[in-house]
Motif scaffolding. Structure first.
Motif, PDB file in Angstrom:
ATOM      1  N   VAL A 263      60.458  45.723-145.201  1.00  0.00           N
ATOM      2  CA  VAL A 263      61.461  44.752-144.764  1.00  0.00           C
ATOM      3  C   VAL A 263      62.859  45.380-144.736  1.00  0.00           C
ATOM      4  O   VAL A 263      63.666  45.083-143.840  1.00  0.00           O
ATOM      5  N   TYR A 264      63.145  46.242-145.700  1.00  0.00           N
ATOM      6  CA  TYR A 264      64.462  46.885-145.699  1.00  0.00           C
ATOM      7  C   TYR A 264      64.652  47.749-144.456  1.00  0.00           C
ATOM      8  O   TYR A 264      65.750  47.816-143.905  1.00  0.00           O
ATOM      9  N   ALA A 265      63.589  48.403-144.011  1.00  0.00           N
ATOM     10  CA  ALA A 265      63.671  49.185-142.772  1.00  0.00           C
ATOM     11  C   ALA A 265      63.970  48.265-141.590  1.00  0.00           C
ATOM     12  O   ALA A 265      64.758  48.605-140.701  1.00  0.00           O
ATOM     13  N   ASP A 266      63.343  47.080-141.580  1.00  0.00           N
ATOM     14  CA  ASP A 266      63.620  46.109-140.519  1.00  0.00           C
ATOM     15  C   ASP A 266      65.063  45.626-140.588  1.00  0.00           C
ATOM     16  O   ASP A 266      65.727  45.465-139.555  1.00  0.00           O
ATOM     17  N   PHE A 267      65.544  45.383-141.804  1.00  0.00           N
ATOM     18  CA  PHE A 267      66.938  44.963-141.991  1.00  0.00           C
ATOM     19  C   PHE A 267      67.891  46.008-141.434  1.00  0.00           C
ATOM     20  O   PHE A 267      68.841  45.689-140.713  1.00  0.00           O
ATOM     21  N   ARG A 268      67.641  47.273-141.768  1.00  0.00           N
ATOM     22  CA  ARG A 268      68.530  48.334-141.300  1.00  0.00           C
ATOM     23  C   ARG A 268      68.532  48.427-139.779  1.00  0.00           C
ATOM     24  O   ARG A 268      69.599  48.606-139.159  1.00  0.00           O
ATOM     25  N   ALA A 269      67.358  48.329-139.173  1.00  0.00           N
ATOM     26  CA  ALA A 269      67.284  48.389-137.705  1.00  0.00           C
ATOM     27  C   ALA A 269      68.052  47.225-137.087  1.00  0.00           C
ATOM     28  O   ALA A 269      68.739  47.383-136.068  1.00  0.00           O
ATOM     29  N   TRP A 270      67.961  46.067-137.712  1.00  0.00           N
ATOM     30  CA  TRP A 270      68.650  44.856-137.242  1.00  0.00           C
ATOM     31  C   TRP A 270      70.164  45.058-137.308  1.00  0.00           C
ATOM     32  O   TRP A 270      70.878  44.818-136.334  1.00  0.00           O
ATOM     33  N   VAL A 271      70.627  45.516-138.453  1.00  0.00           N
ATOM     34  CA  VAL A 271      72.066  45.725-138.644  1.00  0.00           C
ATOM     35  C   VAL A 271      72.582  46.852-137.751  1.00  0.00           C
ATOM     36  O   VAL A 271      73.642  46.730-137.127  1.00  0.00           O
ATOM     37  N   ASP A 272      71.828  47.933-137.666  1.00  0.00           N
ATOM     38  CA  ASP A 272      72.269  49.067-136.847  1.00  0.00           C
ATOM     39  C   ASP A 272      72.399  48.672-135.380  1.00  0.00           C
ATOM     40  O   ASP A 272      73.297  49.153-134.678  1.00  0.00           O
ATOM     41  N   ALA A 273      71.510  47.800-134.917  1.00  0.00           N
ATOM     42  CA  ALA A 273      71.608  47.325-133.531  1.00  0.00           C
ATOM     43  C   ALA A 273      72.884  46.514-133.332  1.00  0.00           C
ATOM     44  O   ALA A 273      73.559  46.632-132.301  1.00  0.00           O
ATOM     45  N   ALA A 274      73.229  45.706-134.322  1.00  0.00           N
ATOM     46  CA  ALA A 274      74.448  44.902-134.230  1.00  0.00           C
ATOM     47  C   ALA A 274      75.691  45.791-134.210  1.00  0.00           C
ATOM     48  O   ALA A 274      76.606  45.584-133.397  1.00  0.00           O
ATOM     49  N   LEU A 275      75.728  46.796-135.080  1.00  0.00           N
ATOM     50  CA  LEU A 275      76.894  47.686-135.129  1.00  0.00           C
ATOM     51  C   LEU A 275      76.990  48.540-133.869  1.00  0.00           C
ATOM     52  O   LEU A 275      78.089  48.804-133.370  1.00  0.00           O
ATOM     53  N   ALA A 276      75.832  48.961-133.343  1.00  0.00           N
ATOM     54  CA  ALA A 276      75.834  49.737-132.097  1.00  0.00           C
ATOM     55  C   ALA A 276      76.370  48.904-130.945  1.00  0.00           C
ATOM     56  O   ALA A 276      77.040  49.417-130.043  1.00  0.00           O
ATOM     57  N   ASN A 277      76.082  47.613-130.965  1.00  0.00           N
ATOM     58  CA  ASN A 277      76.595  46.722-129.931  1.00  0.00           C
ATOM     59  C   ASN A 277      78.114  46.663-129.961  1.00  0.00           C
ATOM     60  O   ASN A 277      78.769  46.688-128.912  1.00  0.00           O
ATOM     61  N   LEU A 278      78.678  46.600-131.151  1.00  0.00           N
ATOM     62  CA  LEU A 278      80.142  46.604-131.264  1.00  0.00           C
ATOM     63  C   LEU A 278      80.723  47.902-130.725  1.00  0.00           C
ATOM     64  O   LEU A 278      81.695  47.902-129.966  1.00  0.00           O
ATOM     65  N   THR A 279      80.105  49.005-131.100  1.00  0.00           N
ATOM     66  CA  THR A 279      80.588  50.306-130.638  1.00  0.00           C
ATOM     67  C   THR A 279      80.535  50.407-129.126  1.00  0.00           C
ATOM     68  O   THR A 279      81.454  50.934-128.490  1.00  0.00           O
ATOM     69  N   SER A 280      79.462  49.883-128.536  1.00  0.00           N
ATOM     70  CA  SER A 280      79.316  49.955-127.078  1.00  0.00           C
ATOM     71  C   SER A 280      80.388  49.149-126.358  1.00  0.00           C
ATOM     72  O   SER A 280      80.700  49.416-125.203  1.00  0.00           O
ATOM     73  N   GLN A 281      80.947  48.156-127.038  1.00  0.00           N
ATOM     74  CA  GLN A 281      82.028  47.350-126.456  1.00  0.00           C
ATOM     75  C   GLN A 281      83.411  47.932-126.749  1.00  0.00           C
ATOM     76  O   GLN A 281      84.418  47.344-126.349  1.00  0.00           O
TER      77      GLN A 281
END
Length: 398
Positions: A263-281
């Motif tokens: 589950v922690y791996a899933d959490f990290r992937a979830w959060v990393d996707a959110a932060l990558a979205n900010l960076t892309s903007q």
């Protein structure tokens, strides 16, 4: 001879001019547009090597202005060359519509007089693009005018939420919400992974993909922190939230930092996707804090409960390694109403949570004992979930 006109990226080794060169007004030592520098390299074993490099500037009939980009709350724009090709001092002056907002200090640093705020631009056009001219004068009295723009980019505050059913929102009901709480809050953005973008904070995220009929602590947190932001008692940056929770999970295995595909791996992937979205903007961010509401599954096992303090300390350390050492970690302590026949080690876990909170000034715990619970004596009611979020928010409200 010409090293003062360049900067080098310590991570990539990329060499670049501090200010774009002007073919018509060369600043190199010989004044012939051939800039010579010596690059010194040191490896991890302290072995060194060096190489002389010559960079030749060619004439460009379509020269462009200097364009810089800085994040809000940052006053330094760029360090300008201090001396000309003969070793004499270069002096600077600024003109143009936004020139009065900048200064060039004695160290030839171009800076905002007051660090800019993306949400409250002060440039002439109010669009966060500051325009002015940099006039440089060398020791011989020759002047060069460079049209310049400085674009201020946004920076937001990110808050992470993780845990099991308590954090998910089990026991809440969207029909219990009234007033503003029943409507989306555009001023707080929430990561919805299924659509791969941030959306206005709303109820429905007792399920990770936002298709639920309840809500978790994120709702009370977002409304409370935004209210504090409006009245000036908290961080002034925009609020972004990323939450991933999974019921019936333990810290010992499911959230273990060294687990594979857990589950922690899933959490990290979830959060990393959110932060990558900010960076892309083009949006900068700081992860300000993480909210944690978990522990009941560990409280049902003697060994897991005994290791909870060690495991939680390791977990927090890994979160900070990934998302920043300044992350405040807020623990929702298990409440005292858990059925003792099943959660036999709840006092051990509660004690561990308090001990971890007291071991580091960046750690906190929230007392959940007075929150109302449902008939199962385990999960919070809607009121309890809102209270949890509000108490989480209090940690970040001055």
């Amino acid at each position: 001879e010409d090293a003062n006109f360049f900067t080098i990226d310590p991570d990539t080794g990329e060499i670049s001019f501090i200010m774009p060169p002007d073919f018509e007004t060369p600043l190199d030592h010989d004044g012939n547009n051939n800039y010579r520098i010596n690059v010194l390299v040191t490896d991890s074993d302290n072995r060194t090597d060096s190489q002389f490099i010559q960079l030749s500037v060619k004439n460009d009939p379509n020269e462009t202005a200097s364009n810089f980009s800085v994040q809000e709350n940052t006053d330094l724009v760029v360090e300008l060359p201090k001396v000309d090709s003969s070793g004499g001092a270069i002096t600077y002056s600024l003109t143009g519509p936004d020139a009065s907002l900048f200064r060039v200090g004695g160290a030839a640093r171009l800076k905002f007089k007051t660090a800019p705020d993306f949400e409250n631009p002060t440039d002439a056009n109010g669009d966060n693009v500051y325009s002015f001219n940099i006039i440089s004068t060398d020791s011989s009295g020759n002047t060069t005018t460079q049209a310049t723009t400085v674009t201020v980019t946004n920076e937001v505050s990110v808050y992470l939420f993780g845990g099991q059913a308590y954090m998910a929102g089990t026991g809440s009901d969207i029909n219990d919400l009234t007033g503003d709480l029943a409507n989306p809050l555009p001023d707080v953005q929430f990561w919805q992974d299924g659509v791969n973008r941030f959306v206005d904070l709303r109820a429905g995220f007792n399920r990770n993909f936002g298709n639920g009929t309840g809500f978790g602590a994120e709702l009370g947190f977002g409304f409370a922190l935004e209210a504090a932001r409006d009245n000036g008692t908290s961080d002034t940056e925009e609020i972004y939230i990323a939450k991933y929770a999974s019921g019936s999970t333990d810290l010992a295995v499911d959230w273990a930092v060294n687990g594979q595909n857990n589950v922690y791996a899933d959490f990290r992937a979830w959060v990393d996707a959110a932060l990558a979205n900010l960076t892309s903007q083009g949006i900068g961010y700081t992860v300000e804090g993480m909210m944690w509401m978990q522990g009941e599954n560990d409280a049902a096992d003697v060994n897991k409960a005994a290791n909870y303090e060690t495991n939680l300390t390791s977990f927090i350390g890994d979160v900070r390694t990934r998302y920043g050492q300044g992350v405040d970690f807020v623990i929702g302590r298990l409440h005292e109403e858990l059925p003792p026949g099943f959660y036999t080690e709840d006092d051990v876990v509660r004690g561990a949570q308090v001990a971890v909170a007291g071991a580091d000034s960046r750690n906190y715990f929230v007392n959940t004992d007075n929150y109302p619970v449902t008939g199962d004596r385990v999960h919070f009611t809607s009121e309890g979930h809102l209270s949890l979020g509000e108490d989480f928010a209090d940690v970040f409200i001055s």
